[in-house]
Design a protein around this motif. Structure first.
Motif, mmCIF file in Angstrom:
data_model
loop_
_atom_site.group_PDB
_atom_site.id
_atom_site.type_symbol
_atom_site.label_atom_id
_atom_site.label_comp_id
_atom_site.label_asym_id
_atom_site.label_seq_id
_atom_site.Cartn_x
_atom_site.Cartn_y
_atom_site.Cartn_z
ATOM 1 N N GLY A 112 53.114 19.745 -10.316
ATOM 2 C CA GLY A 112 52.671 19.404 -11.665
ATOM 3 C C GLY A 112 52.489 20.622 -12.547
ATOM 4 N N LEU A 113 51.854 21.670 -12.006
ATOM 5 C CA LEU A 113 51.650 22.889 -12.784
ATOM 6 C C LEU A 113 52.972 23.533 -13.179
ATOM 7 C CD1 LEU A 113 48.619 24.532 -10.950
ATOM 8 C CD2 LEU A 113 48.705 23.881 -13.356
ATOM 9 N N LEU A 114 53.892 23.596 -12.246
ATOM 10 C CA LEU A 114 55.190 24.196 -12.552
ATOM 11 C C LEU A 114 55.945 23.376 -13.585
ATOM 12 C CD1 LEU A 114 56.390 25.322 -9.003
ATOM 13 C CD2 LEU A 114 55.595 26.776 -10.870
ATOM 14 N N TYR A 115 55.877 22.067 -13.476
ATOM 15 C CA TYR A 115 56.589 21.200 -14.420
ATOM 16 C C TYR A 115 56.089 21.406 -15.842
ATOM 17 C CZ TYR A 115 58.753 17.019 -16.364
ATOM 18 O OH TYR A 115 59.499 16.162 -17.118
ATOM 19 N N VAL A 116 54.768 21.588 -15.965
ATOM 20 C CA VAL A 116 54.176 21.737 -17.293
ATOM 21 C C VAL A 116 54.310 23.167 -17.814
ATOM 22 C CG1 VAL A 116 51.994 21.652 -18.583
ATOM 23 C CG2 VAL A 116 52.556 19.843 -16.953
ATOM 24 N N ARG A 117 54.039 24.153 -16.940
ATOM 25 C CA ARG A 117 53.957 25.539 -17.399
ATOM 26 C C ARG A 117 55.220 26.348 -17.192
ATOM 27 N NH1 ARG A 117 49.998 26.654 -20.726
ATOM 28 N NH2 ARG A 117 50.172 28.828 -20.067
ATOM 29 N N ARG A 118 55.965 26.073 -16.118
ATOM 30 C CA ARG A 118 57.151 26.877 -15.808
ATOM 31 C C ARG A 118 58.298 25.966 -15.418
ATOM 32 N NH1 ARG A 118 57.472 31.623 -17.908
ATOM 33 N NH2 ARG A 118 59.522 31.110 -17.109
ATOM 34 N N PRO A 119 58.911 25.277 -16.366
ATOM 35 C CA PRO A 119 59.990 24.337 -16.031
ATOM 36 C C PRO A 119 61.184 24.989 -15.351
ATOM 37 C CG PRO A 119 59.815 24.685 -18.412
ATOM 38 C CD PRO A 119 58.590 25.284 -17.802
ATOM 39 N N ASP A 120 61.453 26.264 -15.671
ATOM 40 C CA ASP A 120 62.572 26.950 -15.021
ATOM 41 C C ASP A 120 62.285 27.158 -13.539
ATOM 42 O OD1 ASP A 120 60.483 28.563 -15.854
ATOM 43 O OD2 ASP A 120 61.720 30.371 -15.978
ATOM 44 N N VAL A 121 61.053 27.576 -13.221
ATOM 45 C CA VAL A 121 60.673 27.768 -11.825
ATOM 46 C C VAL A 121 60.533 26.413 -11.128
ATOM 47 C CG1 VAL A 121 58.952 28.766 -10.266
ATOM 48 C CG2 VAL A 121 59.516 29.917 -12.417
ATOM 49 N N TYR A 122 60.092 25.415 -11.872
ATOM 50 C CA TYR A 122 59.957 24.069 -11.288
ATOM 51 C C TYR A 122 61.275 23.597 -10.706
ATOM 52 C CZ TYR A 122 60.036 18.982 -11.106
ATOM 53 O OH TYR A 122 60.243 17.680 -10.700
ATOM 54 N N ARG A 123 62.376 23.761 -11.410
ATOM 55 C CA ARG A 123 63.675 23.273 -10.923
ATOM 56 C C ARG A 123 64.054 23.971 -9.620
ATOM 57 N NH1 ARG A 123 64.443 23.065 -16.610
ATOM 58 N NH2 ARG A 123 65.071 25.250 -16.699
ATOM 59 N N TRP A 124 63.815 25.278 -9.567
ATOM 60 C CA TRP A 124 64.097 26.008 -8.320
ATOM 61 C C TRP A 124 63.185 25.527 -7.199
ATOM 62 C CZ3 TRP A 124 60.369 29.115 -5.973
ATOM 63 C CH2 TRP A 124 60.796 29.777 -4.822
ATOM 64 N N PHE A 125 61.899 25.416 -7.490
ATOM 65 C CA PHE A 125 60.911 24.996 -6.493
ATOM 66 C C PHE A 125 61.264 23.612 -5.956
ATOM 67 C CE2 PHE A 125 56.960 23.075 -5.107
ATOM 68 C CZ PHE A 125 56.272 24.105 -4.493
ATOM 69 N N ARG A 126 61.596 22.685 -6.851
ATOM 70 C CA ARG A 126 61.951 21.321 -6.432
ATOM 71 C C ARG A 126 63.155 21.326 -5.508
ATOM 72 N NH1 ARG A 126 64.807 18.551 -11.102
ATOM 73 N NH2 ARG A 126 66.328 20.064 -10.308
ATOM 74 N N ASN A 127 64.173 22.088 -5.853
ATOM 75 C CA ASN A 127 65.388 22.114 -5.034
ATOM 76 C C ASN A 127 65.122 22.710 -3.651
ATOM 77 O OD1 ASN A 127 66.794 21.016 -7.182
ATOM 78 N ND2 ASN A 127 67.558 22.981 -7.923
#
Length: 256
Positions: A112-127
């Motif tokens: 949730g934090l990555l999705y809101v604050r760091r969408p670029d890192v969120y995509r990497w983290f999710r993958n």
């Protein structure tokens, strides 16, 4: 400590009131799609672990192999480590609580934090999360492994059961949870991924304490008798493979 990056929201997050309605609606749909993706894949993971639960006889034979290999490699005794903690009821209850209540909330909060604050890192983290967990699922199916708490010959107690804090109901083969899926440990792999991401995203020197979280979770899963050392090591190896496939963003770019 702050998560670095824009605070205007992640990809698809609801926009401020001055943003046109169609754009806000699109953002809500994208956010709902991400939630559905994560939840759907997690349910699929649980279903496959349940459907393809291995033979208890085979899982026990694998447990003997893992235990013998660890002694050959001169890894510390899980039973001796557990004995030290069992001297304190408070300590063992704390360890049980961490095992039961920290694993999933920590992951969902990080997503949730990555999705809101760091969408670029969120995509990497999710993958990386999806690939690591997918590889682990293959391990659970191909190599059923009985955890040390279910092996009386190893001299380890089922701390959750003895203190009334067990996550698992009934014996292996009963209920929906696959108790013979000890190899690899997703607790350890997920904790290491979270710790790495904290170091990647934060600027404060305190971020270097994040790896202690992964160490703590490794100790917790061993002390509770739910995993062997090798379960955690293999989990970290699968995470490393996923990070090779999906290269982490450069720290300088993340913090710019």
């Amino acid at each position: 400590m702050k998560w670095l990056g824009p605070s205007s929201g992640g990809p698809g997050l609801a926009a401020p009131a001055d943003v046109p309605q169609p754009r806000r609606a699109h953002g809500v749909l994208v956010t709902a799609g991400q939630i559905a993706l994560i939840v759907g894949l997690w349910l699929f993971y649980l279903l496959c672990r349940h459907v393809f639960e291995g033979s208890e006889h085979v899982a026990r034979a694998h447990a003997d192999d893992v235990w013998s290999l660890e002694r050959t490699l001169r890894l510390p005794s899980e039973a001796r480590l557990q004995d030290w903690v069992l001297h304190s009821d408070t300590a063992i209850r704390l360890v049980n609580g961490i095992y039961r209540y920290v694993h999933f909330p920590a992951m969902f909060c990080t997503l949730g934090l990555l999705y809101v604050r760091r969408p670029d890192v969120y995509r990497w983290f999710r993958n990386v999360l999806i690939l690591t967990t997918g590889l682990a699922l293959v391990g659970h199916i191909l190599y059923p492994l009985s955890p040390p708490r279910l092996e009386p010959g190893f001299g380890m107690a089922d701390t959750g059961l003895e203190f009334g804090q067990s996550t698992y109901a009934g014996k292996p083969g009963t209920g929906f949870t696959n108790q013979l899926a000890a190899m690899p440990s997703m607790h350890v792999a997920w904790a290491a991924l979270i710790a790495f991401t904290v170091v990647l995203c934060l600027r404060t020197p305190w971020r270097w304490l994040a790896p202690l979280y992964a160490v703590l979770i490794l100790l917790v899963v061993v002390v509770t008798g739910n995993h062997y050392w090798l379960d955690g090591i293999v989990g970290l190896a699968l995470l490393a493979v996923a990070m090779v496939v999906f290269r982490p963003p450069r720290p300088a770019a993340v913090r710019a």
